[in-house]
Scaffold this motif. Structure first.
Motif, PDB file in Angstrom:
ATOM      1  N   LYS A  13      15.477 -26.937 -16.315  1.00  0.00           N
ATOM      2  CA  LYS A  13      15.108 -27.873 -17.132  1.00  0.00           C
ATOM      3  C   LYS A  13      16.209 -27.996 -18.331  1.00  0.00           C
ATOM      4  O   LYS A  13      16.745 -26.993 -18.551  1.00  0.00           O
ATOM      5  CB  LYS A  13      13.854 -27.519 -17.949  1.00  0.00           C
ATOM      6  CG  LYS A  13      13.210 -28.785 -18.407  1.00  0.00           C
ATOM      7  CD  LYS A  13      11.560 -28.300 -18.884  1.00  0.00           C
ATOM      8  CE  LYS A  13      10.932 -29.426 -19.202  1.00  0.00           C
ATOM      9  NZ  LYS A  13       9.593 -29.264 -19.517  1.00  0.00           N
ATOM     10  N   GLY A  14      16.761 -28.923 -18.521  1.00  0.00           N
ATOM     11  CA  GLY A  14      17.685 -29.309 -19.637  1.00  0.00           C
ATOM     12  C   GLY A  14      19.114 -29.535 -19.055  1.00  0.00           C
ATOM     13  O   GLY A  14      20.053 -30.029 -19.824  1.00  0.00           O
ATOM     14  N   PHE A  15      19.323 -29.371 -17.697  1.00  0.00           N
ATOM     15  CA  PHE A  15      20.700 -29.720 -17.112  1.00  0.00           C
ATOM     16  C   PHE A  15      20.547 -31.056 -16.109  1.00  0.00           C
ATOM     17  O   PHE A  15      19.481 -31.062 -15.269  1.00  0.00           O
ATOM     18  CB  PHE A  15      20.993 -28.755 -16.079  1.00  0.00           C
ATOM     19  CG  PHE A  15      21.039 -27.239 -17.027  1.00  0.00           C
ATOM     20  CD1 PHE A  15      22.219 -27.084 -17.889  1.00  0.00           C
ATOM     21  CD2 PHE A  15      20.189 -26.335 -16.970  1.00  0.00           C
ATOM     22  CE1 PHE A  15      22.603 -25.850 -18.474  1.00  0.00           C
ATOM     23  CE2 PHE A  15      20.273 -25.043 -17.284  1.00  0.00           C
ATOM     24  CZ  PHE A  15      21.281 -24.923 -18.453  1.00  0.00           C
ATOM     25  N   GLY A 114      30.035 -14.568 -12.745  1.00  0.00           N
ATOM     26  CA  GLY A 114      30.472 -13.911 -11.451  1.00  0.00           C
ATOM     27  C   GLY A 114      29.098 -13.999 -10.638  1.00  0.00           C
ATOM     28  O   GLY A 114      29.145 -14.143  -9.260  1.00  0.00           O
ATOM     29  N   TYR A 115      27.888 -13.793 -11.109  1.00  0.00           N
ATOM     30  CA  TYR A 115      26.718 -13.618 -10.393  1.00  0.00           C
ATOM     31  C   TYR A 115      26.442 -15.087  -9.537  1.00  0.00           C
ATOM     32  O   TYR A 115      25.809 -15.321  -8.555  1.00  0.00           O
ATOM     33  CB  TYR A 115      25.549 -13.169 -10.935  1.00  0.00           C
ATOM     34  CG  TYR A 115      24.809 -12.430 -10.183  1.00  0.00           C
ATOM     35  CD1 TYR A 115      24.956 -11.008 -10.163  1.00  0.00           C
ATOM     36  CD2 TYR A 115      23.940 -12.843  -9.130  1.00  0.00           C
ATOM     37  CE1 TYR A 115      24.372 -10.108  -9.355  1.00  0.00           C
ATOM     38  CE2 TYR A 115      23.344 -11.952  -8.224  1.00  0.00           C
ATOM     39  CZ  TYR A 115      23.322 -10.652  -8.282  1.00  0.00           C
ATOM     40  OH  TYR A 115      22.748  -9.733  -7.484  1.00  0.00           O
ATOM     41  N   PHE A 116      26.553 -16.010 -10.253  1.00  0.00           N
ATOM     42  CA  PHE A 116      26.502 -17.461  -9.712  1.00  0.00           C
ATOM     43  C   PHE A 116      27.610 -17.771  -8.345  1.00  0.00           C
ATOM     44  O   PHE A 116      27.111 -18.162  -7.302  1.00  0.00           O
ATOM     45  CB  PHE A 116      27.075 -18.583 -10.743  1.00  0.00           C
ATOM     46  CG  PHE A 116      27.014 -19.998 -10.103  1.00  0.00           C
ATOM     47  CD1 PHE A 116      25.944 -20.740 -10.033  1.00  0.00           C
ATOM     48  CD2 PHE A 116      28.570 -20.646  -9.633  1.00  0.00           C
ATOM     49  CE1 PHE A 116      26.341 -21.955  -9.474  1.00  0.00           C
ATOM     50  CE2 PHE A 116      28.601 -21.677  -9.018  1.00  0.00           C
ATOM     51  CZ  PHE A 116      27.327 -22.605  -8.841  1.00  0.00           C
ATOM     52  N   LEU A 117      28.787 -17.347  -8.751  1.00  0.00           N
ATOM     53  CA  LEU A 117      29.726 -17.421  -7.500  1.00  0.00           C
ATOM     54  C   LEU A 117      29.244 -16.514  -6.308  1.00  0.00           C
ATOM     55  O   LEU A 117      29.294 -16.791  -5.127  1.00  0.00           O
ATOM     56  CB  LEU A 117      31.181 -17.205  -8.029  1.00  0.00           C
ATOM     57  CG  LEU A 117      32.202 -17.339  -7.032  1.00  0.00           C
ATOM     58  CD1 LEU A 117      32.249 -18.759  -6.345  1.00  0.00           C
ATOM     59  CD2 LEU A 117      33.777 -17.040  -7.473  1.00  0.00           C
ATOM     60  N   PHE A 118      28.855 -15.425  -6.578  1.00  0.00           N
ATOM     61  CA  PHE A 118      28.396 -14.341  -5.534  1.00  0.00           C
ATOM     62  C   PHE A 118      27.456 -14.814  -4.731  1.00  0.00           C
ATOM     63  O   PHE A 118      27.432 -14.789  -3.554  1.00  0.00           O
ATOM     64  CB  PHE A 118      28.246 -12.915  -6.205  1.00  0.00           C
ATOM     65  CG  PHE A 118      27.663 -11.900  -5.265  1.00  0.00           C
ATOM     66  CD1 PHE A 118      28.545 -11.451  -4.232  1.00  0.00           C
ATOM     67  CD2 PHE A 118      26.283 -11.396  -5.276  1.00  0.00           C
ATOM     68  CE1 PHE A 118      28.123 -10.359  -3.559  1.00  0.00           C
ATOM     69  CE2 PHE A 118      25.773 -10.412  -4.447  1.00  0.00           C
ATOM     70  CZ  PHE A 118      26.913 -10.152  -3.565  1.00  0.00           C
ATOM     71  N   SER A 119      26.309 -15.365  -5.535  1.00  0.00           N
ATOM     72  CA  SER A 119      25.225 -15.939  -4.808  1.00  0.00           C
ATOM     73  C   SER A 119      25.565 -17.279  -3.983  1.00  0.00           C
ATOM     74  O   SER A 119      25.233 -17.409  -2.964  1.00  0.00           O
ATOM     75  CB  SER A 119      24.200 -16.377  -6.053  1.00  0.00           C
ATOM     76  OG  SER A 119      23.711 -15.233  -6.671  1.00  0.00           O
ATOM     77  N   ARG A 120      26.390 -17.953  -4.682  1.00  0.00           N
ATOM     78  CA  ARG A 120      26.964 -19.302  -3.890  1.00  0.00           C
ATOM     79  C   ARG A 120      27.601 -18.950  -2.559  1.00  0.00           C
ATOM     80  O   ARG A 120      27.690 -19.565  -1.621  1.00  0.00           O
ATOM     81  CB  ARG A 120      28.179 -19.763  -4.507  1.00  0.00           C
ATOM     82  CG  ARG A 120      28.261 -21.215  -4.107  1.00  0.00           C
ATOM     83  CD  ARG A 120      27.266 -22.434  -3.688  1.00  0.00           C
ATOM     84  NE  ARG A 120      27.613 -23.516  -3.166  1.00  0.00           N
ATOM     85  CZ  ARG A 120      27.796 -23.531  -2.093  1.00  0.00           C
ATOM     86  NH1 ARG A 120      27.324 -22.686  -1.187  1.00  0.00           N
ATOM     87  NH2 ARG A 120      28.097 -25.008  -1.609  1.00  0.00           N
ATOM     88  N   GLN A 162      25.064 -19.768 -15.408  1.00  0.00           N
ATOM     89  CA  GLN A 162      24.684 -18.300 -15.962  1.00  0.00           C
ATOM     90  C   GLN A 162      22.884 -18.326 -15.489  1.00  0.00           C
ATOM     91  O   GLN A 162      22.467 -17.243 -15.334  1.00  0.00           O
ATOM     92  CB  GLN A 162      24.783 -18.113 -17.442  1.00  0.00           C
ATOM     93  CG  GLN A 162      26.251 -17.841 -17.752  1.00  0.00           C
ATOM     94  CD  GLN A 162      26.448 -17.850 -19.059  1.00  0.00           C
ATOM     95  OE1 GLN A 162      25.834 -18.346 -19.987  1.00  0.00           O
ATOM     96  NE2 GLN A 162      27.769 -17.217 -19.549  1.00  0.00           N
ATOM     97  N   ALA A 163      22.278 -19.482 -15.888  1.00  0.00           N
ATOM     98  CA  ALA A 163      20.978 -19.707 -15.395  1.00  0.00           C
ATOM     99  C   ALA A 163      20.768 -19.292 -14.023  1.00  0.00           C
ATOM    100  O   ALA A 163      20.000 -18.309 -13.366  1.00  0.00           O
ATOM    101  CB  ALA A 163      20.356 -20.805 -15.851  1.00  0.00           C
ATOM    102  N   ILE A 164      21.456 -19.903 -13.159  1.00  0.00           N
ATOM    103  CA  ILE A 164      21.365 -19.823 -11.754  1.00  0.00           C
ATOM    104  C   ILE A 164      21.539 -18.117 -11.299  1.00  0.00           C
ATOM    105  O   ILE A 164      20.890 -17.794 -10.407  1.00  0.00           O
ATOM    106  CB  ILE A 164      22.159 -20.854 -10.947  1.00  0.00           C
ATOM    107  CG1 ILE A 164      21.734 -22.046 -11.014  1.00  0.00           C
ATOM    108  CG2 ILE A 164      22.096 -20.205  -9.485  1.00  0.00           C
ATOM    109  CD1 ILE A 164      22.532 -23.299 -10.620  1.00  0.00           C
ATOM    110  N   GLY A 165      22.785 -17.828 -11.751  1.00  0.00           N
ATOM    111  CA  GLY A 165      23.159 -16.445 -11.721  1.00  0.00           C
ATOM    112  C   GLY A 165      22.085 -15.197 -12.078  1.00  0.00           C
ATOM    113  O   GLY A 165      21.889 -14.462 -11.375  1.00  0.00           O
ATOM    114  N   LYS A 166      21.558 -15.671 -13.137  1.00  0.00           N
ATOM    115  CA  LYS A 166      20.453 -14.787 -13.729  1.00  0.00           C
ATOM    116  C   LYS A 166      19.318 -14.692 -12.566  1.00  0.00           C
ATOM    117  O   LYS A 166      18.452 -13.645 -12.396  1.00  0.00           O
ATOM    118  CB  LYS A 166      20.049 -15.281 -14.984  1.00  0.00           C
ATOM    119  CG  LYS A 166      18.969 -14.395 -15.691  1.00  0.00           C
ATOM    120  CD  LYS A 166      18.710 -14.690 -17.164  1.00  0.00           C
ATOM    121  CE  LYS A 166      17.744 -13.865 -17.917  1.00  0.00           C
ATOM    122  NZ  LYS A 166      17.298 -14.188 -19.178  1.00  0.00           N
TER     123      LYS A 166
END
Length: 405
Positions: A13-15, A114-120, A162-166
């Protein structure tokens, strides 16, 4: 590409901004060169499994393999460039400055989350793109320069990254927790199997429950079972909703439970097949092929089950506990028996007569029941933990499909 393709199916939400296409080289520095320490922990391509670092070894700069070149810094992503479909990639989050990875990994130092990119990079669509740009068939590989040119869609808003990475960090932590719990349970179960059954040449086990002191007696499986029966030779058909057909491939290798994801029914006149219907306490043995020696214990919750031709049913006598008997088939002693007995000039196999000749040490019934019940508890815990782990992996797979575009 239309506007709808510039946003993922699921968003926080919010994006609402469109995502934009970026080369990986715009999102991370590739293979930064740093001077190696004189001594370091070396990580090769066999040292990462999934997203977990499972092994490393101490090397010196003078004796290390020539592939030891990627000095890790906290936050670096190490992407497996050989057989990338295995997805053995690692996000380095240690504070140690003496870990060096093989050049079999591309080293990415993210500019943003980094965690967003790693997950992607774990998402199946991206892996397919990598394979399309790889060379070789048996061992497909992509070099770092080609990897850096690949493009992915990313949100420019760092907060969304950051939200996705989290989210994925939370899921990965839960997966790691359950993997470690599963490994610990399996280790404990293995220890109990060694301590609750006599080892080679012994007549009593190392550990006994209070109140039991009598010597165990040697019995052949053929003394314990009334009969060993070969299964039903019939083709499989679509599951009819009631009658289940259990084949070797339907027995889970880890839990030895009946896998119910792809149920089938026997394609034959079942009015003539009642002798192949399993009952409480039946134990099955695989008799041929690579699965020779795999066993299964029927449970009422499995429903109405007929067993197939490459399986042998042991119908136990009343004074023997089926759980205890089944657990003896999970011991090292049984595995050794399978290894030696199954050797054939062609396909490996063990027939009913050979299973019947297998000898074990057996205590009185009440002690059998005590041992069987304890080991069954661990089996249930292992199965439950495996189920939770599978669900978490399925959840992650779903989010990987829905939260990226």
């Amino acid at each position: 590409m239309n506007a709808e393709q510039h946003v993922p199916p699921f968003r926080f939400k919010g994006f609402s901004d469109f995502w934009e296409q970026r080369k990986l080289s715009d999102l991370a520095m590739f293979n930064p060169r740093l001077e190696l320490p004189d001594s370091f922990q070396y990580v090769d391509l066999e040292s990462v499994s999934g997203t977990e670092l499972i092994n490393h070894r101490t090397e010196t700069k003078s004796s290390a393999p020539s592939r030891a070149q990627r000095l890790a810094k906290k936050g670096d992503i190490f992407y497996q460039t050989v057989r990338p479909y295995q997805k053995n990639n690692y996000l380095y989050e240690k504070s140690d400055d003496d870990y060096v990875f093989s050049t079999g990994y591309a080293q990415l130092r993210p500019y943003e989350d980094g965690y967003f990119l790693f997950s992607r990079l774990q998402e199946n669509g991206f892996v397919s793109t990598v394979l399309d740009h790889s060379t070789g068939t048996s061992y497909p590989a992509i070099n770092s320069n080609d990897l850096a040119k690949l493009e992915i869609m990313v949100p420019l808003n760092l907060n969304e990254q950051q939200a996705i990475g989290k989210l994925f960090r939370h899921i990965d932590n839960a997966i790691a927790l359950h993997q470690h719990k599963l490994a610990k349970l399996k280790e404990l179960k293995k220890g109990y199997l060694q301590k609750l059954f006599p080892q080679n040449g012994e007549t009593v086990p190392e550990f006994r429950f209070k109140g039991y002191s009598d010597a165990w007696e040697k019995r052949k499986y053929g003394d314990i079972a009334k009969s060993f029966q070969y299964g039903l030779n019939a083709p499989a058909k679509k599951f009819d909703g009631i009658n289940k057909y259990l084949r070797i491939t339907d027995i889970d290798d880890l839990t030895r439970l009946f896998k119910q994801e792809s149920l089938t029914s026997p394609d034959t006149n079942l009015s003539n097949a009642s002798t192949y219907l399993l009952k409480q306490g039946d134990v099955l043995f695989a008799r041929t092929g690579a699965s020779t020696g795999k066993t299964y214990k029927y449970r009422k919750g499995d429903g109405k089950v007929y067993f197939a031709g490459f399986l042998i049913r042991a119908d136990l006598k009343p004074k023997f506990d089926s759980e205890f008997f089944y657990q003896t088939t999970l011991t090292d002693s049984f595995l050794d028996f399978v290894k030696v007995t199954s050797q054939r000039s062609g396909q490996p196999g063990i027939n009913s007569k050979e299973y019947a000749n297998k000898a074990i040490q057996v205590p009185e019934l009440s002690e059998q029941q005590r041992i069987g019940s304890v080991l069954a508890i661990y089996d249930n815990l292992i199965a439950a933990t495996q189920c939770k782990l599978d669900l978490l992996k399925k959840l992650k797979k779903g989010y990987l499909q829905k939260m990226f575009c």
